[in-house]
Write an enzyme that holds these catalytic residues in place. Structure first.
Site, PDB file in Angstrom:
ATOM      1  N   GLY A 246       0.817  -1.209   0.000  1.00 46.55           N
ATOM      2  CA  GLY A 246       0.000   0.000   0.000  1.00 46.55           C
ATOM      3  C   GLY A 246       0.848   1.254   0.000  1.00 46.55           C
ATOM      4  O   GLY A 246       1.964   1.262  -0.537  1.00 46.55           O
ATOM      5  N   GLU A 266       5.632  -3.470   0.603  1.00 49.62           N
ATOM      6  CA  GLU A 266       5.697  -3.142  -0.824  1.00 49.62           C
ATOM      7  C   GLU A 266       4.925  -1.843  -0.968  1.00 49.62           C
ATOM      8  O   GLU A 266       3.700  -1.834  -0.934  1.00 49.62           O
ATOM      9  CB  GLU A 266       5.100  -4.273  -1.665  1.00 49.62           C
ATOM     10  N   CYS A 302       1.830  -0.611  -9.186  1.00 43.42           N
ATOM     11  CA  CYS A 302       3.152  -0.531  -8.551  1.00 43.42           C
ATOM     12  C   CYS A 302       4.252  -0.247  -9.571  1.00 43.42           C
ATOM     13  O   CYS A 302       5.323   0.248  -9.205  1.00 43.42           O
ATOM     14  CB  CYS A 302       3.464  -1.834  -7.827  1.00 43.42           C
TER      15      CYS A 302
END
Length: 321
Positions: A246, A266, A302
């Site tokens: 997040g 992450e 991401c």
């Protein structure tokens, strides 16, 4: 029989539907009559498309107790059986991939084609984890580096860490859950998952698949919770690992709250794209791919393109495109 479908404009348009309610999971079992519920919004219409069970602080406590109790059974689970369980999930997911893709589209807002890709990636994740479940090797090292150590050697082994706390984001509500769940099963660890409150349905659908496997009793729970009760996922000392995907702000706070447990974060990327000296035709292709990479899923990825390095000779031309 399945629960009745929620009614909204998506039904009138003939678009994918969710069931009207999904229960959370405690100790491998669905709780179909929770004390509280959380509304799930259709991201295309802005209307409520479904509801899910909302777990209380007491339910989270119960789930953690079950995970601790299930730790010996998960640790003792033979590697071939871990593989079999993961392959079972992959097979069930393959059989229901249309349903999962529809759920992702409604609660996350992705085009159906992209949702189908995510389901395919999740199937790959469970399959790859199944293969790794039987490839957990150790190491041998000789220690006879001097006469005093003659005959000495060292063997290292891997052991399950224990109960894992998992917190997943909204942008890939299935595959980023799979990234946490599948390796945990392969490693022999029980776990408690908090899915995003924006996209909890897909994780609960996955719970339906996991509940049909041979996982030991109490080895998993999937709990949508309020932000106030979510602190247990980072602070409780019975968890040996907390895994979070997040935002940096929340991630670093979790690290500060985690105490002695291991932390896996992450927090997004800062992905770069390099454009070398290429022909004009290839340059247009590069421009198209950069735009797609930067704005796919509104940039909520991401690996979205955030920096571009361009050869001097094509810089102005690329900029114009």
């Amino acid at each position: 029989s399945p629960a009745p479908m929620a009614t909204s404009r998506i039904a009138q348009r003939g678009q994918p539907l969710l069931r009207s309610f999904y229960g959370y999971f405690v100790a491998n079992k669905e709780v179909s009559a929770p004390a509280s519920k959380l509304a799930v919004v259709d991201k295309f219409t802005g209307e409520v498309a479904s509801h899910v069970g909302l777990a209380s602080k007491e339910v989270v406590e119960e789930a953690i107790q079950h995970a601790v109790k299930a730790t010996p059974a998960m640790k003792a689970l033979p590697h071939y059986q871990r593989k079999s369980i993961l392959m079972d999930v992959a097979a069930q997911l393959t059989a229901r991939q249309g349903e999962f893709a529809q759920a992702i589209t409604v609660e996350c807002g992705k085009p159906l084609a992209d949702s189908k890709v995510e389901v395919g990636r999740a199937i790959d994740t469970f399959t790859a984890s199944a293969e790794e479940a039987v490839r957990q090797t150790g190491e041998y090292e000789p220690l006879d580096i001097s006469a005093r150590n003659a005959g000495f050697s060292c063997i290292t082994r891997r052991f399950p860490a224990g109960p894992i706390s998992m917190i997943s984001p909204f942008n890939f509500p299935l595959n980023l859950v799979a990234h946490k769940v599948a390796p945990a099963i392969a490693a022999g660890c029980p776990w408690v998952l908090k899915p995003s409150d924006r996209t909890p349905v897909t994780a609960l659908l996955l719970g339906e698949l996991l509940a049909k496997t041979a996982l030991p009793e109490g080895s998993f729970s999937i709990l949508p919770v309020t932000h106030e009760d979510a602190s247990m996922f980072s602070k409780d000392e019975r968890f040996k690992i907390v895994s979070f995907t997040g935002s940096p702000g929340i991630g670093w706070k979790i690290k500060n709250d985690a105490g002695k447990k291991k932390v896996i974060l992450e927090l997004g990327g800062n992905a770069a794209c390099v454009v070398d000296k290429v022909s004009e035709a290839r340059l247009q292709h590069a421009a198209n791919r950069i735009l797609f990479g930067a704005f796919y899923s509104a940039g909520q990825s991401c690996i979205s393109v955030q920096r571009i390095y361009v050869h001097d000779s094509v810089y102005d031309s690329l900029k114009e495109k």
